[in-house]
Design an enzyme around this catalytic site. Structure first.
Site, PDB file in Angstrom:
ATOM      1  N   MET A  14      39.735  45.967  39.648  1.00 58.93           N
ATOM      2  CA  MET A  14      40.510  47.043  40.268  1.00 58.93           C
ATOM      3  C   MET A  14      39.619  48.264  40.455  1.00 58.93           C
ATOM      4  O   MET A  14      39.380  49.036  39.525  1.00 58.93           O
ATOM      5  CB  MET A  14      41.739  47.360  39.419  1.00 58.93           C
ATOM      6  CG  MET A  14      42.750  46.235  39.401  1.00 58.93           C
ATOM      7  SD  MET A  14      44.304  46.738  38.647  1.00 58.93           S
ATOM      8  CE  MET A  14      45.303  45.273  38.961  1.00 58.93           C
ATOM      9  N   ASP A  15      39.145  48.413  41.668  1.00 58.18           N
ATOM     10  CA  ASP A  15      38.164  49.443  41.977  1.00 58.18           C
ATOM     11  C   ASP A  15      38.784  50.834  41.956  1.00 58.18           C
ATOM     12  O   ASP A  15      39.853  51.064  42.549  1.00 58.18           O
ATOM     13  CB  ASP A  15      37.567  49.168  43.366  1.00 58.18           C
ATOM     14  CG  ASP A  15      36.573  50.220  43.788  1.00 58.18           C
ATOM     15  OD1 ASP A  15      35.516  50.316  43.148  1.00 58.18           O
ATOM     16  OD2 ASP A  15      36.873  50.965  44.749  1.00 58.18           O
TER      17      ASP A  15
END
Length: 587
Positions: free
Chosen positions: A243-244
């Site tokens: 999850m950037d």
């Protein structure tokens, strides 16, 4: 959708409803929490067979190692880069490395993939979904979920400008007159992007760049779209979700707009959906922030399965260029053991630079200045951010790891290769799952030409190899790139055979002075112990074995060199940057 039993549906719907109530407590919705919850269940195509995993389950072992790469890090004429990557994995990684993180492989407009134009397709320059699933069929596949922002060239943003169609209400806007002084950002550009739209002049929130426009999760339709995207990725073989930049997801004017409670709850909700759909799937949160904040993304083993150990790269590099492990040892002693169901994701090099925010509060300002100046002397570049007080502060150091470790604070020396391998041996022994950047696996140097052509500091460590030329170099045993790859794969093979290197195996820090960095690992069944001890200096150091209090009835061996220790009163001489893994089970 297959019918869920009432009990399964009720339990899951109730849980999601409660999570949605936390997320949207201060937002007026046109849909009830329960209806939205059931809609998300339908989007994920959950059925009565889709049970969540048992709590506190570890979906990893000592055999897990991840290679991090761009889809086009390896190029061969007239061949799709993803096919070339598959060939590299088949020919060189084989059974040594079981997982691959392919950095954003979607159509994009900037930031080497992290400004996504279309989340549902594969960049045609790389290949197609068939190539992605082919890799996923042989390796555990990790993919980015670029969740905070998308490209200003996306259809969604085009519709925002037009004021109609899907995406017209997907973006976060604010007023220049709002209280925004507290907002934490990793960049120096203006936070708000002035945009002319069919509805008039609007100011779009841009945490990173003006081409990366932030999404507005206050609109539940944005959440629904990302659940569709997650389902698509699962269908194509993705099993690890990175999850950037998720820490910035929820914004509220007048606050720092980072790590807000709503952000944490979104992570929990997405985990609930993912683990029902694919019980062995793993979420990793990419939160490049101070260490204490980063740790909060574990939640109570109900948020991220893994968090990046962002403090490790700057602390380990600092240790090896100064010959002093004080700060690294202090940090390791302070790190809580990850409870079952969670673990750390360890890395020391990546497509980004070596972050300095995770070193704040761990290294003194003097140490950080010395580190920055040393990296500059080794050909590195420095990226900056605007602090909360408005001053310019170094955000990250951009340099290949091989060049970062070419010397000490006194300058380059002859120990660069040993220092580079030493860094990886330390990482491979630590609690957690190791992630190794492809350019570390190959010993790639600074790419000054790419830096010059792109004017982006991070390009210095994003080299693209001509695959045929690389194959020739790897076939030559005297070639430094071949030497690095051979040593790395050998060490990985040793690591993956040791139960004491399970990501959740016990770890204690050893106290051996400032020149020797050490820690002890013990397997979960308590049958194997490994003492991991490294000389972090450019001088030979002596280690009296008696200081380790080894059990005299056990047979002890260095797993790396094969040296046996029959006389526990002897002292070991450790060459510069040498590591020993002294184990009571060397078979």
């Amino acid at each position: 959708m297959a019918e869920c039993t009432n009990s399964t549906l009720e339990v899951l719907t109730n849980k999601l409803t409660q999570q949605l109530a936390v997320i949207y407590a201060d937002v007026e919705l046109d849909i009830s929490y329960q209806s939205l919850a059931f809609s998300l269940i339908q989007t994920m195509r959950l059925s009565e067979q889709d049970e969540p995993p048992a709590p506190y389950s570890n979906h990893w072992s000592e055999q897990d190692v991840v290679m991090i790469t761009y889809g086009d890090s390896l190029l061969k004429e007239n061949e799709k880069p993803l096919v070339t990557l598959q060939h590299f994995a088949d020919n060189y990684l084989q059974d040594h490395i079981n997982s691959i993180h392919i950095l954003p492989f979607f159509p994009y407009s900037s930031d080497d993939g992290f400004s996504v134009i279309d989340y549902s397709s594969v960049n045609e320059a790389l290949g197609d979904w068939g190539d992605i699933t082919a890799i996923a069929n042989k390796k555990r596949l990790m993919s980015d979920l670029v969740i905070n922002h998308c490209s200003s060239r996306s259809l969604w943003f085009d519709n925002f400008v037009k004021g109609e169609g899907q995406g017209h209400d997907y973006f976060f806007t604010a007023s220049p007159h709002d209280e925004l002084s507290q907002v934490v950002r990793p960049r120096t550009s203006q936070l708000l992007r002035k945009t002319e739209t069919a509805k008039g002049e609007q100011y779009v929130w841009c945490t990173f760049s003006h081409d990366q426009v932030d999404l507005d999760f206050r609109n539940p339709e944005v959440l629904s779209q990302f659940v569709k995207i997650i389902r698509l990725y699962l269908d194509n073989g993705v099993r690890i979700f990175r999850m950037d930049a998720v820490a910035f997801l929820w914004k509220i004017a007048g606050t720092p707009s980072i790590n807000l409670p709503q952000t944490h709850e979104v992570v929990r909700l997405l985990r609930t959906l993912i683990e029902h759909a694919q019980p062995d799937a793993v979420i990793i949160t990419e939160t490049n922030i101070p260490n204490t904040q980063n740790l909060t993304y574990f939640g109570n083993a109900n948020e991220a399965h893994c968090i990046y150990n962002f403090s490790l790269p700057p602390l380990l590099i600092n240790t090896l260029i100064t010959g002093n492990c004080l700060y690294l040892k202090r940090w390791l002693m302070s790190m809580p053991p990850a409870q079952d169901g969670t673990t750390y994701f360890n890395f020391i090099a990546s497509h980004d630079g070596i972050g300095l925010r995770p070193a704040e509060g761990l290294l003194s300002d003097q140490e950080i200045s010395l580190l920055i100046n040393t990296m500059k002397n080794f050909g590195g570049a420095i990226s900056w951010r605007t602090s909360e007080s408005g001053e310019q502060k170094a955000y990250e150091m951009n340099i290949s790891l091989f060049d970062a470790l070419q010397g000490t604070v006194n300058g380059p020396d002859k120990w660069g290769m040993q220092r580079f391998i030493c860094a990886h041996i330390i990482m491979l022994g630590l609690e957690g799952i190791p992630g190794i950047y492809i350019h570390s696996l190959l010993g790639t140097r600074n790419d000054y030409e790419k830096l010059k052509n792109t004017h982006h500091n991070r390009a210095i460590n994003r080299h693209r190899w001509n695959y045929e030329a690389l194959e020739q170099q790897l076939a030559d045993e005297t070639n430094p790139h071949a030497n690095v790859l051979k040593q790395m794969l050998t060490l990985i093979d040793i690591r993956t055979a040791q139960k004491a290197f399970h990501p959740n195996a016990t770890q204690f820090t050893l106290h051996l002075g400032l020149n020797l960095f050490g820690f002890w690992r013990q397997s979960q069944d308590r049958r194997q112990s490994i003492f991991c001890i490294t000389n972090v200096t450019d001088q030979t150091q002596e280690l009296p074995i008696s200081e380790l209090n080894l059990i005299i009835t056990e047979h002890w061996v260095d797993l790396i060199s094969g040296q046996n220790f029959d006389d526990l009163t002897q002292a070991i001489e450790l060459a510069p940057y040498q590591t020993v893994w002294i184990s009571n089970r060397g078979d």
